[in-house]
Design an enzyme around this catalytic site. Structure first.
Site, PDB file in Angstrom:
ATOM      1  N   LYS A 174      12.358  -7.936   9.477  1.00  0.00           N
ATOM      2  CA  LYS A 174      11.785  -6.634   9.086  1.00  0.00           C
ATOM      3  C   LYS A 174      10.926  -6.070  10.222  1.00  0.00           C
ATOM      4  O   LYS A 174      10.579  -6.802  11.162  1.00  0.00           O
ATOM      5  CB  LYS A 174      10.934  -6.824   7.821  1.00  0.00           C
ATOM      6  CG  LYS A 174       9.730  -7.763   8.036  1.00  0.00           C
ATOM      7  CD  LYS A 174       9.029  -8.115   6.729  1.00  0.00           C
ATOM      8  CE  LYS A 174       7.897  -9.114   6.992  1.00  0.00           C
ATOM      9  NZ  LYS A 174       7.298  -9.604   5.722  1.00  0.00           N
ATOM     10  N   MET A 177      -5.034   6.967  25.275  1.00  0.00           N
ATOM     11  CA  MET A 177      -3.717   7.059  24.633  1.00  0.00           C
ATOM     12  C   MET A 177      -2.617   6.467  25.498  1.00  0.00           C
ATOM     13  O   MET A 177      -1.717   5.788  25.005  1.00  0.00           O
ATOM     14  CB  MET A 177      -3.392   8.524  24.316  1.00  0.00           C
ATOM     15  CG  MET A 177      -2.121   8.693  23.482  1.00  0.00           C
ATOM     16  SD  MET A 177      -1.713  10.409  23.141  1.00  0.00           S
ATOM     17  CE  MET A 177      -3.070  10.910  22.112  1.00  0.00           C
ATOM     18  N   ARG A 190      -0.013  -9.881  -5.208  1.00  0.00           N
ATOM     19  CA  ARG A 190       0.521  -8.706  -4.514  1.00  0.00           C
ATOM     20  C   ARG A 190       1.810  -8.317  -5.222  1.00  0.00           C
ATOM     21  O   ARG A 190       1.773  -7.898  -6.360  1.00  0.00           O
ATOM     22  CB  ARG A 190       0.711  -9.054  -3.023  1.00  0.00           C
ATOM     23  CG  ARG A 190       0.764  -7.860  -2.110  1.00  0.00           C
ATOM     24  CD  ARG A 190       0.936  -8.244  -0.651  1.00  0.00           C
ATOM     25  NE  ARG A 190       2.231  -8.870  -0.383  1.00  0.00           N
ATOM     26  CZ  ARG A 190       2.655  -9.245   0.810  1.00  0.00           C
ATOM     27  NH1 ARG A 190       1.873  -9.083   1.867  1.00  0.00           N
ATOM     28  NH2 ARG A 190       3.830  -9.788   0.970  1.00  0.00           N
ATOM     29  N   TYR A 229     -12.942   7.547  28.879  1.00  0.00           N
ATOM     30  CA  TYR A 229     -13.645   8.369  27.891  1.00  0.00           C
ATOM     31  C   TYR A 229     -14.932   7.716  27.397  1.00  0.00           C
ATOM     32  O   TYR A 229     -14.952   6.531  27.074  1.00  0.00           O
ATOM     33  CB  TYR A 229     -12.746   8.635  26.684  1.00  0.00           C
ATOM     34  CG  TYR A 229     -11.523   9.459  27.002  1.00  0.00           C
ATOM     35  CD1 TYR A 229     -11.645  10.717  27.579  1.00  0.00           C
ATOM     36  CD2 TYR A 229     -10.257   8.975  26.720  1.00  0.00           C
ATOM     37  CE1 TYR A 229     -10.519  11.482  27.870  1.00  0.00           C
ATOM     38  CE2 TYR A 229      -9.125   9.731  27.005  1.00  0.00           C
ATOM     39  CZ  TYR A 229      -9.269  10.982  27.575  1.00  0.00           C
ATOM     40  OH  TYR A 229      -8.148  11.725  27.853  1.00  0.00           O
TER      41      TYR A 229
HETATM   42  C1  LIG Z   1       7.228 -11.058   6.005  1.00  0.00           C
HETATM   43  C2  LIG Z   1       7.615 -12.018   4.957  1.00  0.00           C
HETATM   44  C3  LIG Z   1       7.969 -13.349   5.271  1.00  0.00           C
HETATM   45  C4  LIG Z   1       7.791 -13.938   6.661  1.00  0.00           C
HETATM   46  O1  LIG Z   1       6.464 -14.396   6.795  1.00  0.00           O
HETATM   47  P1  LIG Z   1       5.975 -15.113   8.136  1.00  0.00           P
HETATM   48  O2  LIG Z   1       4.567 -15.452   7.855  1.00  0.00           O
HETATM   49  O3  LIG Z   1       6.114 -14.117   9.221  1.00  0.00           O
HETATM   50  O4  LIG Z   1       6.861 -16.303   8.312  1.00  0.00           O
HETATM   51  C5  LIG Z   1       8.455 -14.144   4.273  1.00  0.00           C
HETATM   52  N1  LIG Z   1       8.578 -13.684   3.007  1.00  0.00           N
HETATM   53  C6  LIG Z   1       8.217 -12.424   2.665  1.00  0.00           C
HETATM   54  C7  LIG Z   1       8.352 -11.977   1.252  1.00  0.00           C
HETATM   55  C8  LIG Z   1       7.705 -11.553   3.612  1.00  0.00           C
HETATM   56  O5  LIG Z   1       7.346 -10.308   3.254  1.00  0.00           O
END
Ligand SMILES: *Cc1c(COP(=O)(O)O)cnc(C)c1O
Length: 377
Positions: free
Chosen positions: A34, A315, A132, A267
């Site tokens: 992802k 930036m 969550r 800056y």
């Molecule tokens: C991002 C994610 C992972 C991977 O977690 P890492 O700590 O990067 O290994 C696994 N499961 C879910 C549901 C995630 O959102």
């Protein structure tokens, strides 16, 4: 030398996956790609992960999953985060497996399946303590019962039951022990209602490295495949396992000039030169993902020496006070990487900026091209 580049060592990625798969014992392996492969580039990472034996790819968003299908990935693939407005038919049509945390999401997925005349492939998610995503335990029997009805109506197939860890990267965490116990309870409830899925999964990288009881049938590894530790210390990245950072970021010095003592830098003049000196201008800034929180504290390396960014991160650029070190425009600056030759690591950057290595690599900007090295496998 180009302005800046992120060098992605696909050989290291493949080796990391091999090490983590071995660590996970007999469990199947999901490479989590992802967020553009945690900033490394989703497509090359996905291809390398498949070649290295990842049975699954994991993404958060349906759009990420379609992108993988669009470039020809045909393997098992899971997505888990979408609002009610999301049209899931393209996912179901291409056998993307979907996480489901509520009866509302179950309906949404089943409807997409009906639209495609296909059973949607579902992983029911239970919240075992992360607080969550996932179905709360009191609602879990209802979700499982609804899934059974939907299955019997020919709309879905339950291929997995899963959850996510809150403290997987803490060895011996009592929270993880509680989560494993709650997960077992959720599996029992499901079994009593007639759901015994192919895949039970709970572990992220932290779980793989620190908590074998979380491995079950499938592990989901993100940060570890990129060669970074999931928590404080060198979890997996120390000599005992040897995960290697996959990304190194470099930039070319754009300008070197002499300035007098007392020159305010960048800056707000947060930094003043203490004597006559030379400045090196590095053409990367917060638009490239160099955290502005790194103003005055961010480490980089140039010609074998460590420097701290002088003054504010702007930036598009940062300034180094290089004194009489021989430096010329065009010289290579190491921003972060595996840490060779005085160069900082993503962990050094995270520590300086009060964040975690995940955020450092994931937020690296799209203006910085990713350059791939196949490396040796
Ligand atoms: C991002 C994610 C992972 C991977 O977690 P890492 O700590 O990067 O290994 C696994 N499961 C879910 C549901 C995630 O959102």
């Amino acid at each position: 030398m180009e302005r800046a580049a992120a060098w992605i060592d696909l050989g290291a990625l493949a080796r990391n996956i091999g090490l983590l798969r071995a660590k996970a014992g007999g469990a199947a392996f999901m490479a989590v790609v992802k967020a553009d492969g945690y900033g490394h580039g989703m497509i090359p990472v996905a291809r390398t992960a498949r070649d290295a034996g990842a049975e699954f790819l994991g993404v958060a968003l349906p759009s990420e999953a379609w992108h993988l299908r669009a470039v020809g990935d045909r393997g098992r693939l899971m997505a888990w985060l979408y609002p009610p407005s999301e049209d899931l038919r393209p996912c179901v049509a291409t056998d993307v497996e979907l996480g489901v945390s509520s009866t509302g999401m179950l309906d949404q997925v089943a409807r997409a399946g009906a639209g495609e005349l296909k059973r949607a492939r579902v992983h029911l998610k239970v919240d075992t303590g992360l607080g969550r995503n996932g179905c709360a335990m009191p609602d879990w029997p209802d979700l499982v019962a609804a899934a059974v009805r939907s299955r019997e109506a020919g709309r879905i197939e339950v291929v997995g039951i899963w959850s996510h860890l809150a403290c997987g990267e803490t060895p011996g965490s009592p929270v993880t022990a509680d989560q494993v116990a709650t997960f077992a309870e959720a599996l029992d409830v499901a079994a009593e209602l007639g759901v015994k899925p192919e895949l039970r999964h709970l572990a992220n990288t932290g779980g793989v490295l620190c908590a074998p009881a979380t491995h079950f049938d499938l592990v989901r590894c993100g940060i570890g495949i990129y060669g970074l530790s999931p928590g404080p210390g060198q979890l997996g990245t120390g000599p005992e396992l040897g995960l290697e950072p996959v990304m190194s970021v470099t930039a070319a010095v754009a300008l070197v000039k002499e300035v007098p003592a007392g020159q305010g830098i960048s800056y707000g003049h947060l930094y003043h030169t203490s004597g006559p000196t030379r400045l090196a201008l590095v053409p990367v800034g917060y638009a490239d993902g160099v955290p502005r929180a790194g103003s005055g504290v961010l480490p980089v390396a140039l010609n074998g020496r460590r420097f701290t960014v002088a003054g504010a991160v702007a930036m598009d650029q940062v300034v180094l006070d290089v004194g009489d070190l021989p430096v010329a425009a065009g010289d290579q600056v190491s921003l972060f990487g595996p840490g060779a030759d005085e160069a900082p690591t993503a962990d050094d950057w995270a520590e300086a900026c009060g964040t975690i290595n995940y955020e450092i690599v994931t937020r690296l900007g799209s203006r910085i091209p990713r350059r791939y090295r196949e490396g040796s496998r």
